[in-house]
Design a protein around this motif. Structure first.
Motif, PDB file in Angstrom:
ATOM      1  N   VAL A 313       0.833  -1.203   0.293  1.00 64.33           N
ATOM      2  CA  VAL A 313      -0.002   0.064   0.158  1.00 64.33           C
ATOM      3  C   VAL A 313       0.826   1.246  -0.108  1.00 64.33           C
ATOM      4  O   VAL A 313       0.330   2.308  -0.411  1.00 64.33           O
ATOM      5  CB  VAL A 313      -0.993  -0.015   1.194  1.00 64.33           C
ATOM      6  N   PHE A 314       2.033   1.144   0.448  1.00 64.19           N
ATOM      7  CA  PHE A 314       3.059   2.234   0.508  1.00 64.19           C
ATOM      8  C   PHE A 314       3.418   2.752  -0.922  1.00 64.19           C
ATOM      9  O   PHE A 314       4.283   3.725  -0.936  1.00 64.19           O
ATOM     10  CB  PHE A 314       4.142   1.894   1.232  1.00 64.19           C
ATOM     11  N   ASN A 315       3.055   2.064  -2.066  1.00 62.72           N
ATOM     12  CA  ASN A 315       3.511   2.324  -3.189  1.00 62.72           C
ATOM     13  C   ASN A 315       2.708   3.535  -3.728  1.00 62.72           C
ATOM     14  O   ASN A 315       3.493   4.043  -4.891  1.00 62.72           O
ATOM     15  CB  ASN A 315       3.263   0.925  -4.424  1.00 62.72           C
ATOM     16  N   LYS A 316       1.654   3.736  -3.173  1.00 59.89           N
ATOM     17  CA  LYS A 316       0.868   5.030  -3.481  1.00 59.89           C
ATOM     18  C   LYS A 316       0.857   5.796  -2.268  1.00 59.89           C
ATOM     19  O   LYS A 316       1.006   5.473  -1.262  1.00 59.89           O
ATOM     20  CB  LYS A 316      -0.334   4.828  -4.281  1.00 59.89           C
ATOM     21  N   ARG A 317       0.107   7.143  -2.777  1.00 64.98           N
ATOM     22  CA  ARG A 317      -0.176   7.984  -1.650  1.00 64.98           C
ATOM     23  C   ARG A 317      -1.343   7.114  -0.887  1.00 64.98           C
ATOM     24  O   ARG A 317      -2.305   6.885  -1.413  1.00 64.98           O
ATOM     25  CB  ARG A 317      -0.665   9.302  -2.254  1.00 64.98           C
ATOM     26  N   LEU A 318      -1.371   7.379   0.471  1.00 68.83           N
ATOM     27  CA  LEU A 318      -2.206   6.445   1.425  1.00 68.83           C
ATOM     28  C   LEU A 318      -3.474   7.470   1.311  1.00 68.83           C
ATOM     29  O   LEU A 318      -3.356   8.782   1.524  1.00 68.83           O
ATOM     30  CB  LEU A 318      -1.536   6.187   2.718  1.00 68.83           C
ATOM     31  N   SER A 319      -4.380   6.718   1.182  1.00 66.50           N
ATOM     32  CA  SER A 319      -5.786   7.433   1.547  1.00 66.50           C
ATOM     33  C   SER A 319      -5.817   7.841   2.884  1.00 66.50           C
ATOM     34  O   SER A 319      -5.446   7.157   3.844  1.00 66.50           O
ATOM     35  CB  SER A 319      -6.891   6.611   1.015  1.00 66.50           C
ATOM     36  N   PRO A 320      -6.868   8.753   3.386  1.00 64.63           N
ATOM     37  CA  PRO A 320      -6.882   9.028   4.612  1.00 64.63           C
ATOM     38  C   PRO A 320      -7.283   7.917   5.529  1.00 64.63           C
ATOM     39  O   PRO A 320      -6.948   7.618   6.650  1.00 64.63           O
ATOM     40  CB  PRO A 320      -8.053   9.959   4.773  1.00 64.63           C
ATOM     41  N   GLN A 322      -6.460   4.766   4.824  1.00 63.30           N
ATOM     42  CA  GLN A 322      -5.394   3.646   5.081  1.00 63.30           C
ATOM     43  C   GLN A 322      -4.299   4.313   5.978  1.00 63.30           C
ATOM     44  O   GLN A 322      -3.765   3.701   6.856  1.00 63.30           O
ATOM     45  CB  GLN A 322      -4.676   3.442   3.634  1.00 63.30           C
ATOM     46  N   PHE A 323      -4.101   5.691   6.017  1.00 59.08           N
ATOM     47  CA  PHE A 323      -3.489   6.228   6.971  1.00 59.08           C
ATOM     48  C   PHE A 323      -3.766   5.770   8.293  1.00 59.08           C
ATOM     49  O   PHE A 323      -2.862   5.581   9.305  1.00 59.08           O
ATOM     50  CB  PHE A 323      -3.216   7.616   6.652  1.00 59.08           C
ATOM     51  N   SER A 324      -5.224   6.189   8.606  1.00 54.49           N
ATOM     52  CA  SER A 324      -5.688   6.071   9.939  1.00 54.49           C
ATOM     53  C   SER A 324      -5.548   4.507  10.419  1.00 54.49           C
ATOM     54  O   SER A 324      -5.214   4.213  11.463  1.00 54.49           O
ATOM     55  CB  SER A 324      -7.153   6.392  10.035  1.00 54.49           C
ATOM     56  N   ALA A 325      -5.748   3.502   9.382  1.00 55.80           N
ATOM     57  CA  ALA A 325      -5.647   2.270   9.737  1.00 55.80           C
ATOM     58  C   ALA A 325      -4.194   1.634  10.161  1.00 55.80           C
ATOM     59  O   ALA A 325      -3.971   0.737  11.063  1.00 55.80           O
ATOM     60  CB  ALA A 325      -6.144   1.254   8.625  1.00 55.80           C
ATOM     61  N   LEU A 326      -3.287   2.398   9.427  1.00 59.29           N
ATOM     62  CA  LEU A 326      -1.840   2.066   9.847  1.00 59.29           C
ATOM     63  C   LEU A 326      -1.373   2.925  11.000  1.00 59.29           C
ATOM     64  O   LEU A 326      -0.721   1.982  11.855  1.00 59.29           O
ATOM     65  CB  LEU A 326      -1.073   2.212   8.688  1.00 59.29           C
ATOM     66  N   PHE A 327      -1.352   4.156  10.921  1.00 60.50           N
ATOM     67  CA  PHE A 327      -0.675   4.862  11.953  1.00 60.50           C
ATOM     68  C   PHE A 327      -1.614   5.585  13.067  1.00 60.50           C
ATOM     69  O   PHE A 327      -1.095   5.786  14.170  1.00 60.50           O
ATOM     70  CB  PHE A 327      -0.059   6.032  11.182  1.00 60.50           C
ATOM     71  N   GLU A 328      -2.916   5.103  13.240  1.00 58.50           N
ATOM     72  CA  GLU A 328      -3.748   5.883  14.225  1.00 58.50           C
ATOM     73  C   GLU A 328      -4.473   4.408  14.947  1.00 58.50           C
ATOM     74  O   GLU A 328      -5.090   4.646  15.723  1.00 58.50           O
ATOM     75  CB  GLU A 328      -4.808   6.550  13.819  1.00 58.50           C
ATOM     76  N   ASN A 329      -4.005   3.401  14.243  1.00 58.40           N
ATOM     77  CA  ASN A 329      -4.670   2.205  14.897  1.00 58.40           C
ATOM     78  C   ASN A 329      -4.346   1.809  16.204  1.00 58.40           C
ATOM     79  O   ASN A 329      -3.029   1.316  16.476  1.00 58.40           O
ATOM     80  CB  ASN A 329      -4.438   0.770  14.031  1.00 58.40           C
ATOM     81  N   PRO A 330      -5.121   1.666  17.242  1.00 60.00           N
ATOM     82  CA  PRO A 330      -4.342   1.334  18.576  1.00 60.00           C
ATOM     83  C   PRO A 330      -3.844  -0.060  18.746  1.00 60.00           C
ATOM     84  O   PRO A 330      -2.998  -0.511  19.561  1.00 60.00           O
ATOM     85  CB  PRO A 330      -5.703   1.321  19.571  1.00 60.00           C
ATOM     86  N   ARG A 331      -4.103  -0.955  17.705  1.00 60.87           N
ATOM     87  CA  ARG A 331      -3.458  -2.360  17.720  1.00 60.87           C
ATOM     88  C   ARG A 331      -2.076  -2.168  17.169  1.00 60.87           C
ATOM     89  O   ARG A 331      -1.352  -3.149  16.946  1.00 60.87           O
ATOM     90  CB  ARG A 331      -4.552  -3.411  16.891  1.00 60.87           C
ATOM     91  N   ARG A 332      -1.765  -1.257  16.424  1.00 65.76           N
ATOM     92  CA  ARG A 332      -0.331  -0.820  15.963  1.00 65.76           C
ATOM     93  C   ARG A 332       0.091  -2.116  15.066  1.00 65.76           C
ATOM     94  O   ARG A 332       1.066  -2.660  15.126  1.00 65.76           O
ATOM     95  CB  ARG A 332       0.498  -0.834  17.149  1.00 65.76           C
TER      96      ARG A 332
END
Length: 664
Positions: A313-320, A322-332
């Motif tokens: 998924v990092f091959n393209k700009r992350l959608s909002p 996708q960004f939330s699921a990766l960087f704001e997810n409490p399960r990390r």
């Protein structure tokens, strides 16, 4: 008329302007003389010499520029009419230990703009914005603003990256003036979710990256996690150039980075991932980790951490989203629990405590406790209400070291750690000393970014941070791997690997060798030893026998059904008292000639269902038969629940202890 007749001229002064001798004398004495004095001849000579020198210097400099510096000046002149763009290099390939490609480069198309060539319309806008809008899927107004902003700041800029093939074809049919389609590469991660814990991902460089290392240019990518980050300098390659002269352009190819071969076994990685994923799916849990190593060298054969993510998924700009699921997810999901997670190790620390007790002569292999039910110690605040520590399950009969490890007898390790009855106990000082000598609070040196150290508590730390004395119950906690003792799954596997190999603590390593484009070895990463376990070889052999008993007659009897012999230690640690536990298993096999050492962690189970053992069984069964078969194992023996001793809260019914005098 005679035009050639010679004429004679004369000057006749007016009589009233004639200068007399007396006027001459008076004027000579004045500061404003009417009569001019002749310029000295030396002045003209000096001026002539100065002019000659000046012309000589100018001539010499002109000659130097035209002759000696001709090449450099020609390049500067060419640069004035040429725009040169650095081309990002293809990153090196990443292979598993058998040459299987884990990462490859696939073609990618970027849209480059030369600012001075982009046509500006009469209205101040850019006609190219309207022509590109439909292809790029960006509104014309937004695209016009984007072009204007880039032109104001950059001579050359990429308007869009990683275009789809259909977009590239459309642009080749109708390309606005000043825009060029550039072919580059992007990463293609094979089975991304299964390998992302190991491989990591790449991202666009930041200003901080370019300040830190002048190699990087704005169009580059850089490793952000995993192997991609750890071996960045090996696999990043060398830049090429793309030069534009008028309407033509020429390219100097970039140099691809070196190929990196790993110790990872791709098939083992997939099998470990699937074994752990199956257990999580069946249990409804989501967080887990596992690592498999060669105990003879520390080579990492497989490593997974859940929840995982798809690094493609990092091959393209992350959608909002996708960004939330990766960087704001409490399960990390980006967090590698194997190397960065710090956990109470539970009973998996008992082999270490047992060897420490043997080394210090606190017990012998034959020293016993009368049973594994409960012990009590005085309560100085209320002598009539002693603190009672119960085992996780009542068991009769005496327990020596072998049975204590096999059945995970807490009472035995309370005694050897904090002391009870005839067993004096190690005391926290010696426990801390041996754990630190065994690198429990140090990094193992694994070649991945993000490794955390373990934490070994001691009385000084507790007093400074909690303003409380160290109680005997604190020592009991550490002796069974709970309380404030925190360790990483990777360190657990490193120390159990050392038990398997006879005592050497090997630094875990994923990278095996660097290859050139002809697959020739440029460099090999040799195994690196951290040191030795701080125990005599005889005590290590004793613990090998005790861990073997865990499989033949103890809490890991499920593993008897494997096609090879195994030695193991189970463990649980309470996360939320009475609600959530972490389940551990650490194991090596075959017991007589170990080929693999493995540690599994399953987080957050409401009760001990043997999840870690089940995942380990599935993997080891596959590993030693090299085929996936349905699980067929005997019934699980009585599980070993966790028990966290909380010395500050007197709860004798649960086996916890209130404040007591410091232990020995």
């Amino acid at each position: 008329m005679n035009f050639f007749r010679r004429r004679t001229y004369a000057v006749a002064p007016r009589s009233d302007e004639w200068i007399g001798p007396e006027d001459t004398l008076v004027d000579a004495a004045s500061d404003f003389a009417d009569l001019e004095a002749p310029v000295p001849e030396g002045t003209f000579r000096a001026a002539g010499v100065l002019l000659a020198v000046l012309f000589a210097v100018v001539g010499a400099m002109s000659g130097d520029i035209m002759v000696r510096q001709h090449g450099r000046m020609a390049l500067l002149a060419e640069a004035n009419r040429t725009v040169t763009v650095a081309v990002p290099p293809p990153r090196g390939l990443i292979l598993d230990r058998n040459g299987v490609h884990l990462v490859e480069n696939v073609p990618s198309f970027d849209l480059l703009a030369i600012s001075r060539q982009v046509v500006r319309g009469p209205d101040g806008g850019y006609p190219a914005a309207r022509r590109l809008s439909g292809v790029l899927g960006i509104p014309a107004d937004s695209l016009n603003g984007l072009i204007a902003d880039n032109i104001s700041r950059n001579a050359v800029f990429f308007l869009e990256s990683d275009l789809e093939k259909e977009q590239a074809l459309a642009l080749t049919r109708d390309m606005p003036e000043g825009f060029y389609l550039i072919t580059s590469t992007k990463r293609d991660y094979r089975d991304g979710e299964q390998f992302s814990s190991v491989i990591g991902y790449v991202g666009r460089v930041s200003p901080e990256d370019m300040v830190r290392d002048d190699y990087y240019l704005p169009s580059d990518t850089v490793g952000r996690a995993g192997i991609e980050a750890a071996y960045e300098e090996v696999i990043r390659g060398s830049h090429g150039t793309l030069s534009f002269v008028a309407d033509a352009h020429e390219q100097r190819a970039a140099g691809q980075g070196a190929t990196l071969m790993l110790n990872i076994d791709a098939q083992a990685q997939k099998a470990l991932f699937n074994a752990l994923f199956t257990v999580l799916r069946e249990s409804g849990l989501g967080e887990a980790a596992a690592v498999v190593q060669d105990p003879a060298s520390g080579a990492v054969l497989a490593m997974v951490s859940f929840p995982t993510y798809d690094n493609n998924v990092f091959n393209k700009r992350l959608s909002p989203e996708q960004f939330s699921a990766l960087f704001e997810n409490p399960r990390r999901p980006l967090f590698n629990r194997v190397i960065g997670g710090r956990y109470n190790p539970g009973s998996t620390i008992k082999p270490f405590i047992g060897m420490t007790a043997l080394q210090e002569g606190v017990v012998t292999p034959g020293t016993t406790v009368p049973d594994c039910n409960a012990i009590s110690i005085p309560n100085p605040a209320n002598p009539s209400d002693p603190y009672v520590f119960r085992n996780w399950r009542p068991e009769a009969g005496s327990f020596d070291l072998f049975r204590a490890v096999a059945d995970s007898c807490n009472i035995y390790f309370f005694s050897v750690g904090g002391g009870h009855g005839s067993i004096g106990g190690l005391g926290i000082g010696r426990i801390v000393d041996y754990l630190r000598r065994g690198f429990a609070d140090s990094r193992t040196g694994v070649d991945l970014p993000g490794e955390e150290t373990g934490f070994v508590p001691d009385p000084d730390w507790k007093w400074v941070n909690r303003k409380e004395p160290w109680y005997q119950g604190d020592t009991y906690n550490v002796s069974i791997g709970q309380g404030d003792l925190l360790l990483t799954p990777l360190w657990l596997n490193t120390y159990v690997s050392a038990i398997a190999n006879g005592g050497t603590l090997w630094s875990p390593r994923l990278g095996q060798r660097i290859l050139d484009d002809q697959q020739r070895t440029l460099h090999t990463y040799d195994p690196q030893a951290l040191g030795q376990l701080p125990f005599d070889a005889g005590h290590v052999r004793t613990m090998q026998q005790a861990m073997r008993r865990t499989v033949t007659s103890g809490t890991a009897r499920i593993l008897q059904n494997l096609p090879v012999t195994a030695a193991a230690k189970t463990g649980t640690a309470e996360v939320i008292k009475g609600e959530r536990i972490n389940s551990f298993l650490t194991v090596y096999a075959p017991a007589e000639n170990p080929q693999v050492a493995m540690t599994v962690l399953v987080e957050g189970s409401p009760s001990n269902q043997g999840y870690a053992i089940r995942a380990a069984y599935d993997f080891l069964n596959w590993y030693f038969t090299r085929q996936l078969t349905p699980r067929a194992v005997p019934a699980t023996p009585a599980p070993e629940p966790s028990m966290t001793v909380a010395p500050e809260v007197p709860e004798s019914a649960s086996g916890s202890e209130g404040p007591v005098a410091p232990g020995p």
